[in-house]
Design an enzyme around this catalytic site. Structure first.
Site: not given
Length: 325
Positions: A193, A216, A218, A235
């Protein structure tokens, strides 16, 4: 008060619960009965005003009053900070005035399709939380608490026997990864994350030798893995950004690997109200949406993946398993 009137004024209950959670009223009543005066001294509140708050929350069943003393009900217990799956962080999130304002701006989103939060604040909700670490901490606590409900169910529902290394993408404090590693002792795992979010150590020492963390984005790159866990991430984002996340995972996926998206699915029966209002919450705050199985399949296809199956976890969340197309 009729049902519709209760719905219209429901924000009042949410506000009262948020204040009780912020003050730590349920913690102060854990195993105790206290008078208003005693409780006010513990939570550092005005005695007369606290009494008015308690009167309202007694009326809706959160606390109980007897002979001038107050105690937790079963609902009040769920606002304690020291129980698994506590709802206290969720209630405390409403202390951020920017969140209240965004929901008050829902009409803008409905009229224009634009994100209410960003239109009001000039930045997205992620930048806002980064600028306000006190709210970011509450958000992280809430994600951890909500993940507790589904972590063990996800770990039990999916067959990880063919997997050696799993990466929890956007895993925050790593509670989902912890549940999976505890259930499947052959696995190595990484929680991945942003630097200001990612866990610094495992939730339980039992998995410490098989657990690591990496910081990091995504959107840029993720560590190689046999399986990616992506829970309550897609979502948050519009379709094009979801495809970017999935492409990043597809590019780093080991041969024969799987992408496991854990989300509410709109057209799965049993949680219609929760799903519909979560969808509105995504519209108002991060700018994403809840999706149907068909819509998730389309996201996977656009990223070069194929939806193989949707697995029920016994909770409101499903596992959508995808492999390279």
């Amino acid at each position: 008060m009729d049902d519709l009137q209760e719905m219209v004024t429901g924000f009042r209950v949410a506000a009262a619960l948020s204040v009780a959670a912020e003050l730590g009223v349920s913690d102060a009543l854990a195993g105790e009965r206290r008078t208003v005066a005693e409780l006010a001294a513990v939570v550092q509140a005005d005695e007369e005003t606290l009494g008015r708050l308690l009167r309202a929350l007694v009326a809706v069943g959160v606390y109980a009053e007897q002979d001038g003393t107050y105690s937790n009900t079963a609902m009040g217990e769920r606002l304690r900070s020291d129980i698994p799956g506590t709802l206290r962080p969720l209630a405390r999130m409403q202390q951020d005035p920017a969140l209240w304002s965004a929901w008050g701006h829902l009409a803008h989103s409905v009229r224009t399709g634009e994100n209410a939060f960003e239109d009001l604040q000039g930045v997205d909700v992620w930048v806002h939380r980064q600028k306000h670490p006190e709210y970011n901490e509450i958000f992280n606590d809430n994600m951890t608490a909500l993940s507790w409900y589904v972590g063990k169910s996800v770990a039990a529902a999916y067959d990880f026997s063919g997997v050696s290394k799993v990466v929890d993408v956007g895993g925050g404090q790593g509670i989902l990864l912890d549940a999976v590693l505890n259930q499947h002792e052959h696995l190595q795992g990484v929680v991945f994350d942003l630097p200001h979010v990612v866990a610094k150590e495992p939730r339980t020492q039992a998995v410490a030798s098989r657990w690591s963390a990496m910081a990091g984005s995504f959107f840029e790159a993720v560590p190689p893995a046999d399986a990616y866990l992506i829970k309550s991430i897609l979502h948050d984002w519009p379709d094009d950004r979801c495809v970017e996340i999935l492409r990043t995972c597809a590019a780093a996926l080991n041969p024969g690997g799987v992408v496991l998206v854990v989300e509410l699915v709109l057209d799965r029966p049993g949680h219609e109200v929760v799903a519909a209002f979560s969808d509105l919450n995504m519209l108002v705050l991060p700018g994403g949406r809840e999706r149907t199985e068909t819509e998730y399949a389309a996201l996977f296809a656009a990223a070069g993946l194929r939806l193989n199956q949707v697995i029920d976890t016994g909770t409101r969340m499903c596992i959508l398993e995808a492999t390279t197309a």
